[in-house]
Design a protein around this motif. Structure first.
Motif, PDB file in Angstrom:
ATOM      1  N   TRP A  65       0.812  -1.223   0.000  1.00 54.67           N
ATOM      2  CA  TRP A  65       0.000   0.000   0.000  1.00 54.67           C
ATOM      3  C   TRP A  65       0.845   1.273   0.000  1.00 54.67           C
ATOM      4  N   LYS A  66       2.118   1.131  -0.342  1.00 53.90           N
ATOM      5  CA  LYS A  66       3.061   2.243  -0.218  1.00 53.90           C
ATOM      6  C   LYS A  66       2.627   3.493  -0.988  1.00 53.90           C
ATOM      7  N   GLU A  67       1.992   3.315  -2.139  1.00 54.33           N
ATOM      8  CA  GLU A  67       1.624   4.466  -2.967  1.00 54.33           C
ATOM      9  C   GLU A  67       0.599   5.372  -2.290  1.00 54.33           C
ATOM     10  N   HIS A  87      -0.360   4.841   8.476  1.00 52.24           N
ATOM     11  CA  HIS A  87      -1.591   5.472   7.992  1.00 52.24           C
ATOM     12  C   HIS A  87      -1.559   5.639   6.485  1.00 52.24           C
ATOM     13  N   TYR A  88      -2.757   5.599   5.884  1.00 51.93           N
ATOM     14  CA  TYR A  88      -2.906   5.641   4.430  1.00 51.93           C
ATOM     15  C   TYR A  88      -4.107   6.498   4.080  1.00 51.93           C
ATOM     16  N   ARG A  89      -4.079   7.057   2.872  1.00 49.04           N
ATOM     17  CA  ARG A  89      -5.200   7.855   2.412  1.00 49.04           C
ATOM     18  C   ARG A  89      -5.619   7.390   1.022  1.00 49.04           C
ATOM     19  N   LEU A  90      -6.903   7.097   0.888  1.00 46.04           N
ATOM     20  CA  LEU A  90      -7.494   6.753  -0.400  1.00 46.04           C
ATOM     21  C   LEU A  90      -8.665   7.692  -0.619  1.00 46.04           C
ATOM     22  N   GLY A  91      -8.507   8.642  -1.524  1.00 44.53           N
ATOM     23  CA  GLY A  91      -9.526   9.651  -1.720  1.00 44.53           C
ATOM     24  C   GLY A  91      -9.683  10.471  -0.461  1.00 44.53           C
ATOM     25  N   THR A  92     -10.904  10.483   0.079  1.00 45.09           N
ATOM     26  CA  THR A  92     -11.156  11.223   1.323  1.00 45.09           C
ATOM     27  C   THR A  92     -11.068  10.336   2.556  1.00 45.09           C
ATOM     28  N   SER A  93     -10.749   9.065   2.370  1.00 44.50           N
ATOM     29  CA  SER A  93     -10.751   8.109   3.474  1.00 44.50           C
ATOM     30  C   SER A  93      -9.354   7.905   4.046  1.00 44.50           C
TER      31      SER A  93
END
Length: 201
Positions: A65-67, A87-93
């Motif tokens: 999930w590095k990207e 921690h990770y961000r996908l769109g607004t999540s």
């Protein structure tokens, strides 16, 4: 379970994570997302995504999930919690990946194990062609008892008592990861007496 009772953006982010993990690691969806997907009534809808894995699995997931990562995995320790956090961000999540999670109080400590542990008692969730696993409610109940979250323990307990037989195998495993067990056992017998039927100390 095929429907999601919360913001579609969260569901899409969860599916995106699953589609990119290449099945390299065992992880479970927990927190408020996992609770709502199992029919637990909560005061407000989830604001983020909580994912749990063991230490080595966390390292593998961080690479997959590095990207979309916000930070690097880092050991975080407080008076009550110890975990390898990232921690990770996908769109607004926003996603929090919690690795090798330990909870300790003055009267009980709980060491979470996912692979060949809680994942054997996980609840399946199918959506958009992806198969995910939800953290069992037995874990969620014990975790929230330890952190004294009555707003969570009561609705979780009510949901578990509706189908007690579904939770009787998970409870002994969760208990086996707790030490000492005496006070926790008493609290569980008060909260989920039907689920605890036949379970000995």
């Amino acid at each position: 379970m095929n429907e999601y009772p919360f913001n579609p953006a969260l569901a899409e982010a969860i599916i995106a994570l699953k589609s990119t993990d290449r099945n390299i690691a065992s992880w479970l969806l927990g927190g408020s997302c996992g609770l709502l997907l199992q029919g637990v009534a909560l005061a407000k809808e989830p604001q983020d995504i909580d994912i749990y894995a063991d230490e080595q699995e966390t390292v593998s997931l961080q690479q997959a999930w590095k990207e979309c990562s916000i930070d690097e995995p880092e050991w975080n320790e407080t008076a009550m919690y110890r975990s390898l956090l990232s921690h990770y961000r996908l769109g607004t999540s926003v996603v929090e990946l919690v690795g090798d999670f330990h909870v300790r109080t003055s009267w009980c400590s709980y060491s979470i194990r996912i692979k060949d542990g809680l994942d054997k008692h996980a609840v399946d969730w199918m959506y958009a062609g992806q198969h995910l696993k939800l953290m069992p409610l037995a874990h969620e109940l014990v975790f929230n008892i330890l952190r004294e979250r009555d707003d969570r323990t009561k609705p979780i307990a009510r949901t578990m008592e509706e189908e007690p037989e579904r939770h009787r195998k998970a409870i002994p495993f969760v208990m086996s990861r707790c030490e000492p067990q005496g006070e926790l056992m008493m609290k569980l017998k008060q909260l989920v007496p039907q689920c605890m039927r036949g379970i000995e100390e």
